[in-house]
Scaffold this motif. Structure first.
Motif, PDB file in Angstrom:
ATOM      1  N   SER A  45      -8.393   5.015  -9.896  1.00 26.47           N
ATOM      2  CA  SER A  45      -7.471   4.621 -10.751  1.00 26.47           C
ATOM      3  C   SER A  45      -6.815   4.684 -11.799  1.00 26.47           C
ATOM      4  O   SER A  45      -5.666   4.749 -11.844  1.00 26.47           O
ATOM      5  N   ILE A  69       0.430   7.994 -11.269  1.00 23.98           N
ATOM      6  CA  ILE A  69       2.100   7.969 -11.078  1.00 23.98           C
ATOM      7  C   ILE A  69       1.850   9.344 -11.007  1.00 23.98           C
ATOM      8  O   ILE A  69       1.048   9.915 -12.138  1.00 23.98           O
ATOM      9  N   ASP A 105       4.303   5.941  -7.463  1.00 22.81           N
ATOM     10  CA  ASP A 105       3.844   5.021  -8.399  1.00 22.81           C
ATOM     11  C   ASP A 105       2.802   4.490  -6.961  1.00 22.81           C
ATOM     12  O   ASP A 105       3.799   3.637  -6.344  1.00 22.81           O
ATOM     13  N   ASN A 149       0.516   2.413  -7.522  1.00 20.50           N
ATOM     14  CA  ASN A 149       0.237   0.866  -8.014  1.00 20.50           C
ATOM     15  C   ASN A 149       1.380   0.525  -7.138  1.00 20.50           C
ATOM     16  O   ASN A 149       1.105  -1.257  -7.162  1.00 20.50           O
ATOM     17  N   ARG A 150       2.678   0.784  -7.425  1.00 17.40           N
ATOM     18  CA  ARG A 150       4.246  -0.036  -7.019  1.00 17.40           C
ATOM     19  C   ARG A 150       4.313  -0.122  -5.521  1.00 17.40           C
ATOM     20  O   ARG A 150       5.185  -0.235  -4.921  1.00 17.40           O
ATOM     21  N   ARG A 151       3.521   1.278  -5.186  1.00 20.03           N
ATOM     22  CA  ARG A 151       3.524   1.577  -3.601  1.00 20.03           C
ATOM     23  C   ARG A 151       5.251   2.352  -3.525  1.00 20.03           C
ATOM     24  O   ARG A 151       6.024   2.003  -2.605  1.00 20.03           O
ATOM     25  N   TRP A 152       5.720   2.808  -4.347  1.00 21.66           N
ATOM     26  CA  TRP A 152       7.032   2.957  -4.352  1.00 21.66           C
ATOM     27  C   TRP A 152       7.435   4.788  -4.931  1.00 21.66           C
ATOM     28  O   TRP A 152       6.153   5.867  -4.894  1.00 21.66           O
ATOM     29  N   PRO A 189      10.256   1.354  -1.302  1.00 21.12           N
ATOM     30  CA  PRO A 189       8.751   0.924  -1.160  1.00 21.12           C
ATOM     31  C   PRO A 189       8.376   2.220  -0.007  1.00 21.12           C
ATOM     32  O   PRO A 189       9.413   2.702   0.823  1.00 21.12           O
TER      33      PRO A 189
END
Length: 503
Positions: A351, A404, A426, A428-431, A457
């Motif tokens: 991570s 990121i 990103d 972490n945000r799945r974006w 997303p």
């Protein structure tokens, strides 16, 4: 150290030709403490030991009740007659023994050439326990823990400083060990022991081994294993004892929700460092190989790795990543350099990783309508493009910090046109935010070459014109940039036809 002649004498098994007959003897309330070269103490308490035989030609038996480092142990052994004991070491002395400690049982059937010193041992042994409470206690692990069911059998031998457990087979929780060879070489005075292990598993379930491998603070009870995600400790002790070298293979490896096949890993632990010269495995049709190292970083660790992934099918990879379907078919190849600092576990290292990667495709195909849509081809007003067009080349360069990152450049060249793109993401945000445009020199006369932006997303991004926003226009300006790569990736990227900037 003893002089050579005294050392040779000390290594010679004792002459037992005059061993006395023994009909009935009892030892009460005694103890034996063994202190290793590094100062560790191992205490054996002998509450009651009995030896018995009806004659020198009848079986010789022993029963023992006591403890090993405060862990209760009971042993019963049946040995050959004392008349046979007098023939050792010229004739190995046969023994069968049954050991119980808590819910653990162990059986040994074999021979010894020096029974008094437990030397020249060769035989078959089994170990079974539904909870491993005894093993945790002997290893000095205290407190509550989830049960670990274990059943192993193999050949055991001991001579001098060498201890071996070979042809090991059995189960550990839900993992199946098909072959195991373990060697312990006792270190000389003040030197660490050396352990070499080579194991082969049919199925290796790391999730099931969490009670053994969980990091400090992971919660689990004797009612069941930890419900936390599996996470392996990355520990690099300054003065490891023993030194460990191991090679492990597994036809199936389960780690959290991931299911790998054909695992092979080699590793060695030395002072403040763990080297992993080889890691290979297969995942959803792709082949991954890597090498890396874990080094001490104060009270934590720093990790570095070089990774190669080949034959990564686009559709299977995007499904695992939770991405929406893409009209591209083919296999991707990756070259990755990654590093993490100030970490304690594997998941933490992943991570927090800083990563640079190059991805390429030499053979593949893309729907013609996508290329024409990307170039805003006016012919789409009058017809619907059908079929696919071959992908001449694809190249992407990724830079990521703790989930990121940016992909720049991202180029795809086909017979219908060339597309250049840039992507921000990103994990972490799945974006993601992706801008792409066809290059005017490569498309048909009817193409408007209007850049497009895909943002949102992973599983439900929205589509718009890139020039409608300042962010989109800035990303578009960067889409044809050339990124500096580390030396390890330069040759891989340079060999790709898409490495050359487009006009």
């Amino acid at each position: 150290p003893l002089p050579p002649e005294e050392q040779a004498k000390a290594n010679t098994p004792p002459d037992l030709s005059n061993a006395p007959g023994l009909r009935n003897a009892t030892i009460l309330d005694s103890d034996v403490t063994y202190r290793s070269a590094n100062g560790a103490s191992y205490r054996t308490t002998l509450e009651k030991v009995t030896f018995a035989s009806t004659s020198d030609s009848s079986p010789f038996t022993m029963t023992l009740t006591g403890a090993y480092n405060d862990t209760p142990v009971s042993i019963s052994a049946e040995m050959e007659p004392i008349s046979d004991l007098r023939k050792t070491p010229h004739r190995p002395y046969a023994t069968t023994a049954h050991v119980t400690s808590g819910d653990m049982t162990s059986d040994f059937t074999g021979t010894l050439t020096d029974p008094m010193n437990f030397e020249g041992v060769e035989g078959h042994t089994t170990v079974t326990t539904p909870t491993s409470d005894t093993l945790f206690s002997v290893a000095g692990i205290t407190g509550d823990h989830a049960p670990v069911k274990l059943a192993l059998s193999g050949d055991f031998s001991h001579s001098g400083d060498d201890w071996h457990f070979t042809k090991a087979q059995g189960t550990i929780q839900t993992s199946t060990m098909e072959s195991g060879d373990f060697t312990l070489i006792e270190g000389n005075h003040g030197k660490p022991d050396d352990v070499t292990a080579k194991t082969g598993f049919g199925r290796l379930d790391i999730n099931g081994l969490m009670p053994i491998l969980a990091p400090p603070g992971a919660k689990g009870t004797k009612k069941g294993p930890s419900t936390l995600h599996a996470d392996l400790l990355l520990i690099t002790p300054p003065d490891p004892d023993p030194l460990v070298h191991f090679e492990l293979t597994a036809r199936q490896l389960i780690y959290n929700a991931l299911n790998f096949t054909n695992l092979r890993i080699q590793a060695a632990q030395t002072s403040n460092r763990i080297e992993v010269p080889l890691l290979r495995l297969d995942y959803i049709g792709a082949s991954l190989s890597a090498d890396g190292r874990i080094e001490a970083d104060g009270k934590s660790s720093r990790v570095a790795a070089d990774v190669v992934l080949t034959h990564g099918d686009i559709d299977r990879l995007r499904r695992v990543a939770g991405l929406a379907p893409v009209p591209v078919k083919g296999s991707l190849n990756f070259r990755i350099t990654a590093s993490s600092k100030n970490v304690h576990t594997l998941n933490e290292a992943i991570s927090r990783a800083d990563m640079t990667a190059a991805v390429s495709m030499e053979k593949g195909e893309i729907a013609k309508e996508i290329v024409e849509a990307a170039s805003m081809d006016l012919r789409l007003l009058f017809r619907h493009a059908k079929g696919v067009t071959p992908i001449t080349c694809l190249l992407g360069v990724l830079q990521m910090h703790q989930g990121i990152g940016t992909v720049i450049p991202l180029r795809l060249r086909t017979g219908e046109g060339t597309i250049a793109a840039k992507a921000n993401f990103d994990l972490n945000r799945r974006w993601l935010d992706l801008v792409f445009a066809s290059r005017p020199f490569s498309t048909s006369f009817f193409a408007l070459d209007v850049p497009v932006r895909v943002s949102g997303p992973f599983d439900a991004p929205t589509l718009s014109l890139a020039t409608w926003s300042k962010v989109g226009r800035n990303m578009l300006a960067d889409s044809n940039a050339v990124t500096n790569l580390p030396p390890a990736l330069q040759g891989f990227a340079a060999s790709n036809a898409c490495a050359r900037p487009t006009r």
